[in-house]
Design an enzyme around this catalytic site. Structure first.
Site, PDB file in Angstrom:
ATOM      1  N   GLU A 186      -2.777   7.119   3.616  1.00  0.00           N
ATOM      2  CA  GLU A 186      -2.266   6.037   4.910  1.00  0.00           C
ATOM      3  C   GLU A 186      -1.766   7.121   5.872  1.00  0.00           C
ATOM      4  O   GLU A 186      -0.972   6.301   6.550  1.00  0.00           O
ATOM      5  CB  GLU A 186      -1.862   4.888   4.107  1.00  0.00           C
ATOM      6  CG  GLU A 186      -2.655   4.476   3.828  1.00  0.00           C
ATOM      7  CD  GLU A 186      -1.653   2.834   3.515  1.00  0.00           C
ATOM      8  OE1 GLU A 186      -1.996   1.668   3.426  1.00  0.00           O
ATOM      9  OE2 GLU A 186      -1.934   2.921   2.489  1.00  0.00           O
ATOM     10  N   SER A 208      -4.901  -0.862   1.847  1.00  0.00           N
ATOM     11  CA  SER A 208      -5.881  -0.571   2.804  1.00  0.00           C
ATOM     12  C   SER A 208      -7.188  -0.148   2.630  1.00  0.00           C
ATOM     13  O   SER A 208      -8.156   0.538   2.326  1.00  0.00           O
ATOM     14  CB  SER A 208      -5.486   0.794   3.388  1.00  0.00           C
ATOM     15  OG  SER A 208      -4.330   1.210   4.513  1.00  0.00           O
ATOM     16  N   TYR A 223      -9.217  -0.189  10.591  1.00  0.00           N
ATOM     17  CA  TYR A 223      -8.532   0.715  11.322  1.00  0.00           C
ATOM     18  C   TYR A 223      -9.495   0.624  12.240  1.00  0.00           C
ATOM     19  O   TYR A 223      -9.134   1.660  13.527  1.00  0.00           O
ATOM     20  CB  TYR A 223      -8.043   1.662  10.610  1.00  0.00           C
ATOM     21  CG  TYR A 223      -7.193   1.344   9.900  1.00  0.00           C
ATOM     22  CD1 TYR A 223      -5.855   0.614  10.199  1.00  0.00           C
ATOM     23  CD2 TYR A 223      -7.211   1.766   8.804  1.00  0.00           C
ATOM     24  CE1 TYR A 223      -4.747   0.139   9.385  1.00  0.00           C
ATOM     25  CE2 TYR A 223      -5.821   1.561   7.792  1.00  0.00           C
ATOM     26  CZ  TYR A 223      -4.861   0.694   8.347  1.00  0.00           C
ATOM     27  OH  TYR A 223      -3.963   0.091   7.098  1.00  0.00           O
ATOM     28  N   ARG A 243       4.087  -8.803   4.772  1.00  0.00           N
ATOM     29  CA  ARG A 243       2.676  -9.099   5.293  1.00  0.00           C
ATOM     30  C   ARG A 243       2.159  -9.480   3.608  1.00  0.00           C
ATOM     31  O   ARG A 243       2.415  -8.495   2.915  1.00  0.00           O
ATOM     32  CB  ARG A 243       1.437  -8.415   6.379  1.00  0.00           C
ATOM     33  CG  ARG A 243       0.804  -9.401   6.530  1.00  0.00           C
ATOM     34  CD  ARG A 243      -1.003  -7.994   6.947  1.00  0.00           C
ATOM     35  NE  ARG A 243      -0.421  -7.428   5.969  1.00  0.00           N
ATOM     36  CZ  ARG A 243      -1.467  -6.786   6.117  1.00  0.00           C
ATOM     37  NH1 ARG A 243      -2.216  -5.250   6.708  1.00  0.00           N
ATOM     38  NH2 ARG A 243      -2.694  -6.038   5.057  1.00  0.00           N
ATOM     39  N   ASP A 255      -1.141 -11.550   1.718  1.00  0.00           N
ATOM     40  CA  ASP A 255      -2.283 -11.238   1.527  1.00  0.00           C
ATOM     41  C   ASP A 255      -2.992 -11.878   0.782  1.00  0.00           C
ATOM     42  O   ASP A 255      -2.343 -12.439  -0.460  1.00  0.00           O
ATOM     43  CB  ASP A 255      -3.482  -9.789   1.622  1.00  0.00           C
ATOM     44  CG  ASP A 255      -2.272  -8.739   2.313  1.00  0.00           C
ATOM     45  OD1 ASP A 255      -2.443  -9.056   3.908  1.00  0.00           O
ATOM     46  OD2 ASP A 255      -2.820  -7.504   1.993  1.00  0.00           O
ATOM     47  N   GLU A 264      -1.388  -9.870  -2.050  1.00  0.00           N
ATOM     48  CA  GLU A 264      -0.394  -8.869  -2.148  1.00  0.00           C
ATOM     49  C   GLU A 264       0.592  -8.797  -1.435  1.00  0.00           C
ATOM     50  O   GLU A 264      -0.049  -9.613  -0.247  1.00  0.00           O
ATOM     51  CB  GLU A 264      -1.337  -7.558  -2.892  1.00  0.00           C
ATOM     52  CG  GLU A 264      -1.930  -7.560  -1.013  1.00  0.00           C
ATOM     53  CD  GLU A 264      -1.714  -5.947  -0.765  1.00  0.00           C
ATOM     54  OE1 GLU A 264      -1.257  -5.492  -1.250  1.00  0.00           O
ATOM     55  OE2 GLU A 264      -2.669  -5.906   0.136  1.00  0.00           O
ATOM     56  N   ASN A 312       3.137  -6.930   1.412  1.00  0.00           N
ATOM     57  CA  ASN A 312       3.079  -5.541   1.678  1.00  0.00           C
ATOM     58  C   ASN A 312       4.404  -4.965   2.680  1.00  0.00           C
ATOM     59  O   ASN A 312       4.634  -5.523   3.196  1.00  0.00           O
ATOM     60  CB  ASN A 312       2.481  -5.199   2.664  1.00  0.00           C
ATOM     61  CG  ASN A 312       0.301  -5.557   1.761  1.00  0.00           C
ATOM     62  OD1 ASN A 312      -0.445  -4.703   1.388  1.00  0.00           O
ATOM     63  ND2 ASN A 312       0.021  -5.842   2.488  1.00  0.00           N
ATOM     64  N   GLY A 372       0.947  -2.133   8.831  1.00  0.00           N
ATOM     65  CA  GLY A 372       0.583  -1.066   9.981  1.00  0.00           C
ATOM     66  C   GLY A 372       1.558  -1.983  10.832  1.00  0.00           C
ATOM     67  O   GLY A 372       1.484  -3.063  11.506  1.00  0.00           O
TER      68      GLY A 372
HETATM   69  N1  ADP Z   1     -10.282 -10.434  -6.184  1.00  0.00           N
HETATM   70  C1  ADP Z   1     -10.450 -10.514  -5.291  1.00  0.00           C
HETATM   71  N2  ADP Z   1     -11.398 -11.947  -4.836  1.00  0.00           N
HETATM   72  C2  ADP Z   1     -11.844 -11.138  -2.943  1.00  0.00           C
HETATM   73  N3  ADP Z   1     -11.626 -10.175  -1.658  1.00  0.00           N
HETATM   74  C3  ADP Z   1     -10.742  -9.705  -2.484  1.00  0.00           C
HETATM   75  C4  ADP Z   1      -9.964  -9.477  -3.527  1.00  0.00           C
HETATM   76  N4  ADP Z   1      -9.257  -8.750  -3.824  1.00  0.00           N
HETATM   77  C5  ADP Z   1      -8.835  -7.719  -2.671  1.00  0.00           C
HETATM   78  N5  ADP Z   1     -10.100  -8.452  -2.182  1.00  0.00           N
HETATM   79  C6  ADP Z   1     -10.634  -7.692  -0.272  1.00  0.00           C
HETATM   80  O1  ADP Z   1      -9.920  -6.611  -0.842  1.00  0.00           O
HETATM   81  C7  ADP Z   1      -8.984  -6.846   0.302  1.00  0.00           C
HETATM   82  C8  ADP Z   1      -7.322  -5.480  -0.244  1.00  0.00           C
HETATM   83  O2  ADP Z   1      -7.254  -6.421  -1.253  1.00  0.00           O
HETATM   84  P1  ADP Z   1      -5.898  -6.801  -1.777  1.00  0.00           P
HETATM   85  O3  ADP Z   1      -5.292  -6.726  -2.459  1.00  0.00           O
HETATM   86  O4  ADP Z   1      -5.254  -7.084  -0.525  1.00  0.00           O
HETATM   87  O5  ADP Z   1      -4.693  -4.800  -1.269  1.00  0.00           O
HETATM   88  P2  ADP Z   1      -4.626  -3.925  -0.508  1.00  0.00           P
HETATM   89  O6  ADP Z   1      -4.788  -4.249   0.905  1.00  0.00           O
HETATM   90  O7  ADP Z   1      -4.008  -3.248  -0.924  1.00  0.00           O
HETATM   91  O8  ADP Z   1      -6.187  -2.428  -0.374  1.00  0.00           O
HETATM   92  C9  ADP Z   1      -8.577  -8.263   0.596  1.00  0.00           C
HETATM   93  O9  ADP Z   1      -8.311  -8.356   2.044  1.00  0.00           O
HETATM   94  C10 ADP Z   1     -10.180  -8.508   0.402  1.00  0.00           C
HETATM   95  O10 ADP Z   1     -10.827  -8.485   1.321  1.00  0.00           O
HETATM   96 MG    MG Z   2      -4.009  -5.864   1.315  1.00  0.00          MG
END
Ligand code: ADP
Ligand code: MG
Length: 329
Positions: A19, A155, A222, A261, A263, A276, A278, A282
């Site tokens: 990143e 990301s 991004y 943040r 999610d 998760e 963060n 960003g």
């Molecule tokens: N279990 C899930 N079901 C549906 N969408 C998911 C799931 N896990 C991740 N995503 C999608 O992928 C994106 C990134 O996942 P995340 O767990 O936030 O990891 P990171 O942001 O660290 O890459 C989420 O914002 C969502 O859009």
């Molecule tokens: Mg995320």
């Protein structure tokens, strides 16, 4: 240091993380803001000479504008502890807990915070323990599509949605190329939400709506225009408060400081689950924390100023024990 005084601020950015480019953009924007706030700004592209540079610069405080490996996982924080330089954001422990999705999810489950069902494996489980034999049982428990993601990455890097058993091996290989630990997670069919926390207060919920993409992927995130963000998100009755409450609980549970943040997903039945947290989200023009702050009238400069002030709170997470402590005391 008083809160009004101009400081010498080292802005740590870049680094070797995947990143890096995002971090350079966050960093540049933070530097501009700090300059406008009257601080002396020293940009540092983090690399082999980090310690030397910090010793030369002798900043009053370090603003960590790094995402992903090193900057967000606690390593740079650890080095700043050793040099006794105050720094922005979460301490070592908060970073370690938040950036390890497996650890964070176990902690959430223990605390009764909903997070999608999952199984997690190290590469060695496949190489040395024949974990592949357990995949069918996992498929049955989680049901397709299954989300496969590296434990520590951001990301959306390395995240794949496996639609059937045939997709799983490639998804696992992709995820293992980012991290030696991988999460297989139940897919949530729902809306993508983010709640940023600033100074222990949740900001308005942001909804990320991908424009025609399969999901909110790295590029969409991004490239301006490829994702639309709605802030405050228009959610069913009560969902905003529940999302904010969950986000604050996760922030506290993981030991985050000053800002972060979280999610989340909101499914069709109105259930919220936490994906998760963060610790250094960003700070670019398209990032969610600045947008959420803006929605309650906090300008980017004010946001940066507040984060800088909070660096002086002394919440550094775990300070290493003084080896002479017991003898001297
Ligand atoms: N279990 C899930 N079901 C549906 N969408 C998911 C799931 N896990 C991740 N995503 C999608 O992928 C994106 C990134 O996942 P995340 O767990 O936030 O990891 P990171 O942001 O660290 O890459 C989420 O914002 C969502 O859009
Ligand atoms: Mg995320």
């Amino acid at each position: 240091m008083t809160t009004d005084a101009a400081r010498r601020v080292a802005v740590l950015k870049g680094g070797r993380s995947l990143e890096r480019q995002v971090s350079l953009r966050s960093g540049a924007r933070v530097e501009d803001a700090l300059g406008r706030l009257g601080h002396e700004v020293v940009p540092i592209d983090v690399g082999l000479d980090l310690i030397q540079q910090l010793r030369d610069v002798r900043p009053d405080v370090a603003f960590i504008a790094m995402h992903g490996r090193d900057g967000e996982h606690g390593t740079v924080q650890e080095l700043l502890e050793i040099l006794d330089i105050p720094y922005t954001g979460s301490g070592v422990l908060g970073c370690v807990r938040a950036t390890d999705k497996v650890l964070a999810k176990h902690l959430m489950i223990e605390a009764g915070i909903p997070t999608p069902d999952f199984f997690a494996f190290n590469e060695t489980a496949f190489r040395e323990l024949g974990a592949a034999e357990a995949l069918a049982a996992i498929e049955e428990r989680l049901e397709f599509p299954i989300v496969v993601k590296p434990s520590s990455q951001g990301s959306a890097l390395g995240i794949k949605f496996a639609r059937s058993a045939a997709d799983l091996p490639a998804a696992l290989v992709a995820a293992f190329s980012y991290d030696s630990k991988v999460v297989l997670e139940r897919h949530v069919d729902g809306r993508d939400l983010a709640v940023s926390i600033l100074a222990d207060e949740p900001l308005p919920v942001v909804e990320a709506v991908p424009q025609g993409d399969e999901f909110y992927d790295f590029q969409a995130r991004y490239e301006i225009g490829r994702t639309s963000f709605i802030c405050p998100a228009e959610l069913p009755e009560g969902a905003t408060e529940r999302a904010q409450d969950l986000a604050l609980r996760v922030y506290r549970l993981l030991g985050c400081h000053a800002f972060a943040r979280v999610d989340l997903m909101l499914d069709g039945s109105g259930e919220l689950t936490v994906l998760e947290a963060n610790p250094i989200p960003g700070l670019t023009e398209t990032s969610l924390l600045p947008q959420a702050a803006e929605a309650v009238g906090i300008t980017f400069d004010q946001l940066v100023g507040r984060i800088l002030e909070l660096a002086e709170d002394g919440n550094r997470g775990l300070a290493p024990p003084d080896p002479r402590g017991t003898l001297a005391g």
